[in-house]
Design an enzyme around this catalytic site. Structure first.
Site, mmCIF file in Angstrom:
data_model
loop_
_atom_site.group_PDB
_atom_site.id
_atom_site.type_symbol
_atom_site.label_atom_id
_atom_site.label_comp_id
_atom_site.label_asym_id
_atom_site.label_seq_id
_atom_site.Cartn_x
_atom_site.Cartn_y
_atom_site.Cartn_z
ATOM 1 N N SER A 77 -13.780 28.068 -17.950
ATOM 2 C CA SER A 77 -12.714 29.089 -18.083
ATOM 3 C C SER A 77 -11.392 28.854 -18.017
ATOM 4 O O SER A 77 -10.596 28.639 -17.557
ATOM 5 C CB SER A 77 -12.916 30.229 -16.963
ATOM 6 O OG SER A 77 -13.640 29.733 -15.728
ATOM 7 N N GLU A 78 -11.719 27.225 -16.786
ATOM 8 C CA GLU A 78 -10.973 26.460 -16.587
ATOM 9 C C GLU A 78 -11.730 24.848 -16.725
ATOM 10 O O GLU A 78 -12.872 24.751 -16.156
ATOM 11 C CB GLU A 78 -9.822 26.810 -14.899
ATOM 12 C CG GLU A 78 -9.242 27.496 -15.227
ATOM 13 C CD GLU A 78 -8.609 28.445 -14.403
ATOM 14 O OE1 GLU A 78 -8.190 29.335 -14.019
ATOM 15 O OE2 GLU A 78 -10.106 28.827 -13.818
ATOM 16 N N THR A 79 -10.830 23.612 -17.271
ATOM 17 C CA THR A 79 -10.705 22.684 -16.784
ATOM 18 C C THR A 79 -9.564 21.852 -15.565
ATOM 19 O O THR A 79 -8.780 21.869 -16.275
ATOM 20 C CB THR A 79 -10.970 22.155 -18.072
ATOM 21 O OG1 THR A 79 -12.298 22.292 -18.688
ATOM 22 C CG2 THR A 79 -11.456 20.282 -18.044
#
Length: 286
Positions: free
Chosen positions: A45-47
């Protein structure tokens, strides 16, 4: 050339639950396009990308990416990255320079507490309850004084209160109503919530941003304060609640929520949680 990375599960103390996060270090010199390629490769979902900060008051400069684009502020990358840097450097306070502004994070007993860099505020037009219900395939939305709303604090979300846990479990985005709702509210994500004895249970859908469902959404949890305030659920003073998310995905997440109301307005919002390391390695530089 390769870059070191670490993967953590955030808003949990149990591996393989919570929300996975990729932390890419030594990211100085990466272009926006290169960061986006790496974020798509991890497909979480996020990096978050860690760079040196030119501001001596900041621990690091960071940039956060969905698989489909950059975001100015996000809770689970902030919590996970702060705990990672604190463990590496022996810190009890971390300040991350994000696009939305500096985010101070306090570390104590393996738990990170961030202060939202932007106080939540109304965003865009009103949310049509009938369209909102059709968009998530429910007979209706709302309970008590809680009605659908749209609020921002960096990112923006449509907030859809639902009557009970069973309704929350049944909810799912349905086209074409989902896209109509996103366009009408000028957002790409909706946060659904229902009351529990400890606070609220929630789900967050964002398929147009490449996230069919998010196991834990720290930014939406912080911005929830504005939705709760207009719903009459935050009295004067400090309110502390426990939020759960991701249970219907098999990735239970637990998020600490604290909001300060002063003279009828939000004056501070804090989000807290734990994180556990899962893997580490090196990734090719695009």
């Amino acid at each position: 050339m390769t870059l070191p990375f670490h993967v953590y599960d955030v808003f949990t103390d149990t591996p393989f639950t919570g929300n996975p996060l990729a932390i890419v270090e030594e990211a100085d010199g990466l272009s926006t396009a290169q960061m986006q390629i790496i974020a798509r490769e991890f497909n979480l979902s996020e990096t978050i990308f860690v760079q040196r900060s030119e501001d001596a008051t900041q621990t690091a400069r960071v940039r956060i990416f969905f698989p489909t684009g950059e975001i100015d502020f996000a809770g689970h990358p902030t919590i996970g990255c702060a705990l990672h840097l604190a463990a590496q450097r022996g810190l009890d306070q971390v300040v991350l320079g994000e696009n939305a502004g500096p985010v101070p994070v306090e570390i104590a007993d393996g738990r990170a507490t961030l202060s939202a860099p932007v106080l939540p505020h109304p965003h865009g037009p009103e949310c049509d309850p009938a369209l909102a219900a059709r968009a998530v395939e429910l007979d209706g939305v709302g309970f008590g004084r809680h009605r659908p709303g749209v609020f921002a604090g960096g990112p923006a979300f449509a907030y859809l209160p639902v009557a009970d846990r069973a309704a929350l479990r049944r909810a799912r985005p349905i086209e074409p109503y989902w896209s109509e709702l996103m366009t009408a509210c000028d957002v790409d994500s909706a946060y659904l919530y229902t009351p529990t004895p400890e606070g609220y249970a929630a789900r967050m859908f964002s398929p147009t941003a490449g996230i069919p469902e998010d196991p834990a959404t720290g930014s939406a949890s912080a911005i929830l304060a504005a939705q709760l305030l207009v719903s009459g659920a935050l009295p004067e003073g400090t309110t502390r609640l426990s939020l759960t998310q991701g249970e219907d995905m098999g990735r239970l997440s637990r998020i600490g929520f604290e909001a300060q109301v002063t003279d009828g307005a939000l004056s501070c919002v804090r989000i807290s949680g734990q994180a556990v390391p899962i893997s580490q390695g090196r990734i090719c530089r695009p």
